[in-house]
Enzyme design. Sequence first.
Site, PDB file in Angstrom:
ATOM      1  N   SER A 176       0.795  -1.231   0.000  1.00 39.91           N
ATOM      2  CA  SER A 176       0.000   0.000   0.000  1.00 39.91           C
ATOM      3  C   SER A 176       0.831   1.287   0.000  1.00 39.91           C
ATOM      4  O   SER A 176       1.589   1.522  -0.912  1.00 39.91           O
ATOM      5  CB  SER A 176      -0.957  -0.040   1.179  1.00 39.91           C
ATOM      6  N   HIS A 177       0.698   2.082   1.077  1.00 40.91           N
ATOM      7  CA  HIS A 177       1.371   3.382   1.111  1.00 40.91           C
ATOM      8  C   HIS A 177       2.842   3.257   1.502  1.00 40.91           C
ATOM      9  O   HIS A 177       3.559   4.253   1.497  1.00 40.91           O
ATOM     10  CB  HIS A 177       0.655   4.292   2.107  1.00 40.91           C
ATOM     11  N   ASP A 236      -2.694   6.414  -3.313  1.00 43.37           N
ATOM     12  CA  ASP A 236      -1.526   5.732  -2.750  1.00 43.37           C
ATOM     13  C   ASP A 236      -1.058   4.566  -3.620  1.00 43.37           C
ATOM     14  O   ASP A 236      -1.556   4.369  -4.730  1.00 43.37           O
ATOM     15  CB  ASP A 236      -1.818   5.264  -1.318  1.00 43.37           C
ATOM     16  N   ASP A 292      -1.505   1.349  -3.806  1.00 43.35           N
ATOM     17  CA  ASP A 292      -2.454   0.380  -4.349  1.00 43.35           C
ATOM     18  C   ASP A 292      -3.805   0.993  -4.708  1.00 43.35           C
ATOM     19  O   ASP A 292      -4.765   0.271  -4.983  1.00 43.35           O
ATOM     20  CB  ASP A 292      -2.637  -0.791  -3.383  1.00 43.35           C
ATOM     21  N   ASP A 333      -6.130   2.683  -3.019  1.00 40.81           N
ATOM     22  CA  ASP A 333      -7.325   2.708  -2.181  1.00 40.81           C
ATOM     23  C   ASP A 333      -7.437   3.965  -1.325  1.00 40.81           C
ATOM     24  O   ASP A 333      -8.477   4.209  -0.722  1.00 40.81           O
ATOM     25  CB  ASP A 333      -7.453   1.430  -1.325  1.00 40.81           C
ATOM     26  N   ARG A 334      -6.374   4.771  -1.272  1.00 36.09           N
ATOM     27  CA  ARG A 334      -6.453   6.014  -0.501  1.00 36.09           C
ATOM     28  C   ARG A 334      -6.620   7.214  -1.425  1.00 36.09           C
ATOM     29  O   ARG A 334      -6.303   7.141  -2.614  1.00 36.09           O
ATOM     30  CB  ARG A 334      -5.183   6.227   0.313  1.00 36.09           C
ATOM     31  N   LYS A 373     -11.545   0.332   0.507  1.00 38.35           N
ATOM     32  CA  LYS A 373     -11.584   1.762   0.283  1.00 38.35           C
ATOM     33  C   LYS A 373     -11.164   2.022  -1.147  1.00 38.35           C
ATOM     34  O   LYS A 373     -10.513   1.175  -1.776  1.00 38.35           O
ATOM     35  CB  LYS A 373     -10.715   2.503   1.288  1.00 38.35           C
TER      36      LYS A 373
HETATM   37  C1  VG1 Z   1      -2.989   2.238   8.492  1.00 41.44           C
HETATM   38  C2  VG1 Z   1      -4.129   3.201   8.689  1.00 41.44           C
HETATM   39  C3  VG1 Z   1      -5.463   2.488   8.575  1.00 41.44           C
HETATM   40  C4  VG1 Z   1      -5.533   1.761   7.226  1.00 41.44           C
HETATM   41  C5  VG1 Z   1      -4.324   0.861   7.059  1.00 41.44           C
HETATM   42  C6  VG1 Z   1      -4.270   0.221   5.683  1.00 41.44           C
HETATM   43  O1  VG1 Z   1      -3.019   1.257   9.511  1.00 41.44           O
HETATM   44  O2  VG1 Z   1      -4.038   3.847   9.934  1.00 41.44           O
HETATM   45  O3  VG1 Z   1      -6.509   3.403   8.720  1.00 41.44           O
HETATM   46  O4  VG1 Z   1      -6.694   0.990   7.141  1.00 41.44           O
HETATM   47  O5  VG1 Z   1      -3.123   1.607   7.229  1.00 41.44           O
HETATM   48  O6  VG1 Z   1      -4.275   1.183   4.691  1.00 41.44           O
HETATM   49  P1  VG1 Z   1      -2.065   1.328  10.793  1.00 41.44           P
HETATM   50  O7  VG1 Z   1      -2.327   0.064  11.551  1.00 41.44           O
HETATM   51  O8  VG1 Z   1      -0.666   1.476  10.295  1.00 41.44           O
HETATM   52  O9  VG1 Z   1      -2.489   2.548  11.559  1.00 41.44           O
HETATM   53  V1  VG1 Z   1      -3.478   0.875   3.226  1.00 41.44           V
HETATM   54  O10 VG1 Z   1      -3.965   1.997   2.131  1.00 41.44           O
HETATM   55  O11 VG1 Z   1      -1.879   1.035   3.779  1.00 41.44           O
HETATM   56  O12 VG1 Z   1      -3.801  -0.697   2.903  1.00 41.44           O
HETATM   57 CO    CO Z   2      -3.530   1.505   0.275  1.00 43.55          CO
END
Ligand code: VG1
Ligand code: CO
Length: 543
Positions: A113-114, A277, A279, A281-282, A376
């Site tokens: 993801s990010h 981001d 992938d 979804d953000r 998302k």
């Molecule tokens: C983070 C965010 C959370 C989100 C998750 C996955 O998790 O706070 O809101 O759902 O990333 O997003 P954490 O446990 O690091 O706070 V993604 O777009 O990275 O799949």
């Molecule tokens: Co993501």
Amino acid sequence: MTVTTVKTAPIDGQVPGTSGLRKKTHIFMQPHYLENFIQSIWTAIGGVRGKTLVLGGDGRYFNDRAAQVILRMAAAGGAAKVIVGQSALLSTPAASHLIRLYKTDGGIIMSASHNPGGPDEDFGVKFNMPNGGPAPEPVTDRMVAAAQSISEYHIIEAQDVDLARLGTTTLGAMQIEVVDPVADYAELMEKLFDFKAIKALLDSGFTLRFDAMHAVTGPYATAILEGALGAAPGSVVNAVPSPDFGGGHPDPNPIWAKDLMDVMMGPDAPDFGAASDGDGDRNMIVGRGCYVGPSDSLAVLAANAHFAPAYSAGLKGVARSMPTSRALDRVAAKRGLECYETPTGWKFFGNLLDDGRITLCGEESAGTGSDHVREKDGLWAVLLWLNILARTGKSVAQMMTDHWAEFGRNFYSRHDYEAVDGARAKEMLDRLRGRLATLPGTDILGAVVDSADEFAYDDPVDGSRSTGQGLRVTFQGGGRIVYRLSGTGTVGATLRVYIEDVSDDPATFTKDTQLALNDMIDRAETLAGIAEFTGRTAPDVRT
Ligand code: VG1
Ligand code: CO
């Protein structure tokens, strides 16, 4: 086709976090690492024999190699078919859509993801269920159990499958269908939104800039925004996915999407800016000279979703993750909507969406979505914003001013302390946890604590309980501080402190967020002793 059975042994740390298993890429590339985890997924879902799966990823380093391994293991497990995005690319929301559209038995998304990508950065794998949503805790628990007792995995010996060519092929007895990663998703978006109105807005001279951050949404945004909707060529920037995201950090916030922020705050800013981001979804939304915080964006979308055809009949209900600001709650209260509060992570929205209790949901971390998929969805949020702007004729700044005038303002910021000592961070939380019961009624730097607890969630649909989901302290007058540790990082621990304060005084609405939160920020330090336990006097990232 020969199925090879490979002897292996459990590997430490194969425990999915907030969103799948994320590790340094070189760890994923170690002998047996990926294979052990994939075999454990098969075990957790009762095997893949006869099943159809979706496979794709965000294109980061190792995406292409991992896809070939997963295909060979699916074939060895007797899977009937795998639908793969061309070149093994699929955004997370597009994968969720394909799983649902073709009524498959689930899918694997290769993404961290990010988190940055590359040989020295991060890789990840997550499994999504037949409803298109992330595996819930009972399933990830089974993955962990399987990974901890694994003794062998099964894989076929075969040449790489050509995933660059669209069409159907086979691997042993398993069918592989390589599909255009964008087409079905783009069709879905066209069904949800008023493309005619958005097109007319863009034709009238409204300008936009979408920063794909060298990640997976590039092809999607180009096809939809420039292709279908007629945004000027070049409106989508950094549109070609690259294995290391151009050396950047594909996290759409004002820090990591600074280039976009600079343009949007500059003299020649377009009317609308957005970023997504790794992938896809953000989303980050920013108007000319006006950044929209994710929690505010969620509230604005909830209040105005009816401007889009898909939501014209109104919303069934809404939900937000616990640390997300309560701006959404204000909209729900005024509009008579049920508002659910879930733990962090999209997997907790799945039951509410499946059960028809909510239509729209989101998180403070720039994730918003609806019942159209079970993830998302970054571009979805961008299109809903454009749909709303097109139908109301307002600028982003005007939308925000009007929203706050109607609902009041929840000032909100998340402070991240990255790569801190995990043991010390836990000690800090343990100490605070021990004091929670005594806090109500006490004065902390001029504000009285109203309630303090550790968040636990009882899923109203299946009755499952999730504990240890963050420490929260609320104050009389509506302020709130939440502390939790990230479940997506790969180095040390990341402490997240979520700070919120409310105002109904229009004179304060345009105040700078950090300034408006100054007192609450001091209280966050006083309550927990962040500096003492982390050795940090300031956060690494403020969003
Ligand atoms: C983070 C965010 C959370 C989100 C998750 C996955 O998790 O706070 O809101 O759902 O990333 O997003 P954490 O446990 O690091 O706070 V993604 O777009 O990275 O799949
Ligand atoms: Co993501």
